[in-house]
Write a protein that holds these residues in place. Structure first.
Motif, mmCIF file in Angstrom:
data_model
loop_
_atom_site.group_PDB
_atom_site.id
_atom_site.type_symbol
_atom_site.label_atom_id
_atom_site.label_comp_id
_atom_site.label_asym_id
_atom_site.label_seq_id
_atom_site.Cartn_x
_atom_site.Cartn_y
_atom_site.Cartn_z
ATOM 1 N N TYR A 131 0.165 -2.117 10.238
ATOM 2 C CA TYR A 131 -0.005 -0.719 10.467
ATOM 3 C C TYR A 131 -1.278 0.145 9.592
ATOM 4 O O TYR A 131 -2.005 0.713 10.221
ATOM 5 C CB TYR A 131 1.163 0.353 9.845
ATOM 6 N N CYS A 132 -1.396 -0.394 8.615
ATOM 7 C CA CYS A 132 -2.410 0.297 7.706
ATOM 8 C C CYS A 132 -3.600 -0.814 7.497
ATOM 9 O O CYS A 132 -4.597 -0.454 6.825
ATOM 10 C CB CYS A 132 -2.225 0.815 6.400
ATOM 11 N N GLU A 133 -3.536 -2.118 8.114
ATOM 12 C CA GLU A 133 -4.392 -3.004 7.847
ATOM 13 C C GLU A 133 -4.621 -3.386 6.414
ATOM 14 O O GLU A 133 -5.932 -4.132 6.304
ATOM 15 C CB GLU A 133 -5.709 -2.571 8.326
ATOM 16 N N ARG A 172 -3.084 -9.202 7.556
ATOM 17 C CA ARG A 172 -3.104 -7.842 7.292
ATOM 18 C C ARG A 172 -1.983 -7.113 7.900
ATOM 19 O O ARG A 172 -1.464 -7.285 8.896
ATOM 20 C CB ARG A 172 -4.523 -7.122 7.854
ATOM 21 N N SER A 189 5.952 2.237 4.018
ATOM 22 C CA SER A 189 6.591 2.684 2.739
ATOM 23 C C SER A 189 7.679 3.663 2.694
ATOM 24 O O SER A 189 8.492 3.549 1.857
ATOM 25 C CB SER A 189 5.583 3.042 1.547
ATOM 26 N N ILE A 190 7.564 4.420 4.082
ATOM 27 C CA ILE A 190 8.753 5.628 4.225
ATOM 28 C C ILE A 190 9.485 5.439 5.390
ATOM 29 O O ILE A 190 10.629 6.043 5.209
ATOM 30 C CB ILE A 190 8.119 6.855 3.719
ATOM 31 N N ASN A 214 1.039 -1.216 0.133
ATOM 32 C CA ASN A 214 0.005 0.028 -0.035
ATOM 33 C C ASN A 214 0.835 1.337 0.089
ATOM 34 O O ASN A 214 1.715 1.480 1.014
ATOM 35 C CB ASN A 214 -0.763 0.051 1.345
ATOM 36 N N PRO A 215 0.828 2.090 -1.116
ATOM 37 C CA PRO A 215 1.670 3.207 -1.103
ATOM 38 C C PRO A 215 1.305 4.159 -0.043
ATOM 39 O O PRO A 215 2.132 5.134 0.482
ATOM 40 C CB PRO A 215 1.485 3.689 -2.678
ATOM 41 N N ARG A 216 0.253 4.119 0.599
ATOM 42 C CA ARG A 216 -0.213 5.151 1.555
ATOM 43 C C ARG A 216 0.030 4.561 3.070
ATOM 44 O O ARG A 216 -0.204 5.375 4.022
ATOM 45 C CB ARG A 216 -1.655 5.558 1.687
ATOM 46 N N CYS A 217 0.828 3.493 3.191
ATOM 47 C CA CYS A 217 1.396 2.887 4.497
ATOM 48 C C CYS A 217 2.547 3.419 5.219
ATOM 49 O O CYS A 217 3.633 3.903 4.256
ATOM 50 C CB CYS A 217 1.422 1.529 4.441
ATOM 51 N N ILE A 218 2.801 3.740 6.255
ATOM 52 C CA ILE A 218 3.832 4.278 6.750
ATOM 53 C C ILE A 218 5.042 3.550 6.575
ATOM 54 O O ILE A 218 6.129 4.013 6.437
ATOM 55 C CB ILE A 218 3.816 4.555 8.319
#
Lengths: 156, 306
Positions: A148-150, A145, A125-126, A119-123
């Protein structure tokens, strides 16, 4: 001779043969299409021994299946990823050409740093140095899942 | 030490207690005016937010405490590449409690892992926004007297709307709550939320696209904004942003005791003419938001006010 027998015979005649291995392990009954993912996620692409991936092999039980044969010891591998990716897959450990073990592959409750959240919106990823953690949220459907982002593994 | 990442971190009993405290603060603010004397709240906002940040700051100030923090990622050390883990470690040295908003999903959970102080998730991307849910629950309970036995319509962006997802999960714990999901096809509730609804026996829900059809049967209408920042494609946003506009003509279909909620900010999904309708409760929500955050700060700092 019935149609189904003829099909089986024709299948046997033209089937793709990959030889038996003497030492190593075979991951069998992989859902068709998942073999290559498993190959990459287990890091089999980084090995220098013989590795065979058979895709869409004939299976009486499943219709089609993927198989992976690896000519190296199973000891260095985390088997959690197999049940994580396909909990119907099986493993045969081979020594001197014989199956010596069929390890059970229970669903791990949590997996750390085996798979990555896409998921590119998941923490994850950065954030530097953050463990990639997936949690088993439904044992019946083997759903994992991201902690963090489920986001569900496999669906992202 | 406890954190608040999702509304489900609190049991139904704890939620009730929290809402009782918030109502008490609303009635007797003086009693709580010095409850947090000498305490500091860090507001770590990586994403701009007017209402939530002000609400947290107002909550702490009304409790007698102080606040510090930043209002967007550009004015924080995140712009220099600092990790969330390091930022919260630093904030732990200066503050007693932190509220974090982040554009990345799960960031406050990472902060909670490394914090020496309680962390409140003040919204993480499209994921969770628990204090908004607490605000919504408090407003519904305050007006209706209970959170059970109601039909709630949720309208607008049900796909990316984190407030909607959090609110559904929270309401699934109460008896006889049914849902009507009103959205264009592109912004339908995600499959995992539908699965979650299906896994709760006896929960009734329907999905419709026309707001007017749903209105007559609703006890609560929860409107949401189509959020520009959740779209990768400007074209899709422009096409969907004005799909629903609640105006007085549509309100004629609604019952006299139905209430209209909106997490705000609204753009134009609720016409301003509705603001004077007694059924419009979205500005009450804002006030309640501050009271429930005050109650939450007290709970997480384990401060009892006699």
């Amino acid at each position: 001779m019935g149609n189904s027998d003829m099909n089986t015979t024709q299948h046997e005649k033209y089937k793709l043969n990959v030889g038996k291995i003497d030492e190593g392990f075979v991951i069998d009954h992989i859902r068709p299409g998942r073999g290559l993912t498993l190959y990459h996620d287990m890091g089999l692409n980084k090995l220098d021994c013989s590795v065979a991936i058979i895709q869409n092999a004939f299976s009486r039980k499943m219709g089609k299946k993927d198989i992976i044969k690896v000519e190296t010891s199973i000891d260095n591998f985390n088997l959690d990823i197999i049940s994580l990716l396909d909990h119907n897959a099986t493993v045969d450990v081979i020594k001197n050409g014989e199956i010596i073990d069929k390890p059970e592959l229970p669903l791990p409750k949590e997996v750390k740093n085996i798979i990555k959240c896409k998921n590119p919106r998941c923490i994850s990823s950065i954030e530097q140095g953050l463990d990639q953690i997936f949690v088993l949220t439904d044992a019946e459907t083997a759903t994992y899942r991201c902690k963090y982002c489920e986001t569900e593994y496999g669906n992202n | 030490m406890r954190h608040l990442m999702t509304p489900l971190d609190l049991s139904v009993e704890e939620l009730d207690k929290l809402m009782d405290t918030a109502e008490d603060i609303k009635e007797q603010p003086d009693k709580y005016a010095h409850a947090c004397d000498g305490r500091v709240l860090a507001t770590l906002f990586y994403e701009p937010s007017t209402r939530t940040r002000l609400s947290f700051e107002a909550a702490m100030l009304h409790l007698g405490g102080k606040t510090l923090g930043f209002a967007d990622a550009g004015s924080s050390s995140a712009a220099k590449g600092e990790s969330v883990a390091d930022t919260i470690r630093v904030a732990s040295c200066f503050a007693d409690i932190a509220a974090m908003r982040h554009f990345k999903e799960g960031a406050p959970m990472v902060a909670a892992q490394f914090a020496q102080i309680p962390v409140i998730n003040a919204g993480d991307g499209g994921h969770q926004h628990p204090t908004q849910t607490l605000t919504d629950l408090m407003t519904m309970r305050s007006v209706r007297g209970s959170l059970s036995d109601m039909k709630i319509g949720m309208c607008g962006d049900l796909k990316f709307g984190r407030t909607v997802h959090s609110l559904i999960r929270a309401l699934l714990r109460y008896n006889n709550v049914s849902f009507v999901f009103i959205s264009p096809d592109e912004l339908r509730l995600p499959d995992y939320m539908i699965e979650e609804l299906d896994s709760h026996e006896g929960v009734e829900y329907t999905e419709v696209t026309k707001l007017e059809d749903a209105l007559p049967e609703l006890d609560v209408l929860y409107m949401t904004r189509v959020q520009k920042e959740r779209f990768f494609n400007e074209e899709d946003y422009v096409r969907l942003k004005d799909f629903y506009i609640l105006d007085s003509r549509k309100m004629e279909h609604a019952r006299e005791d139905m209430i209209v909620l909106h997490p705000l900010p609204r753009v134009n999904e609720i016409a301003v003419e509705i603001d004077n309708d007694p059924r419009a409760k979205y500005f009450d929500q804002v006030k309640n938001g501050m009271y429930i955050r005050m109650a939450l700060i007290l709970m997480l700092l384990e401060i009892q006010v006699k």
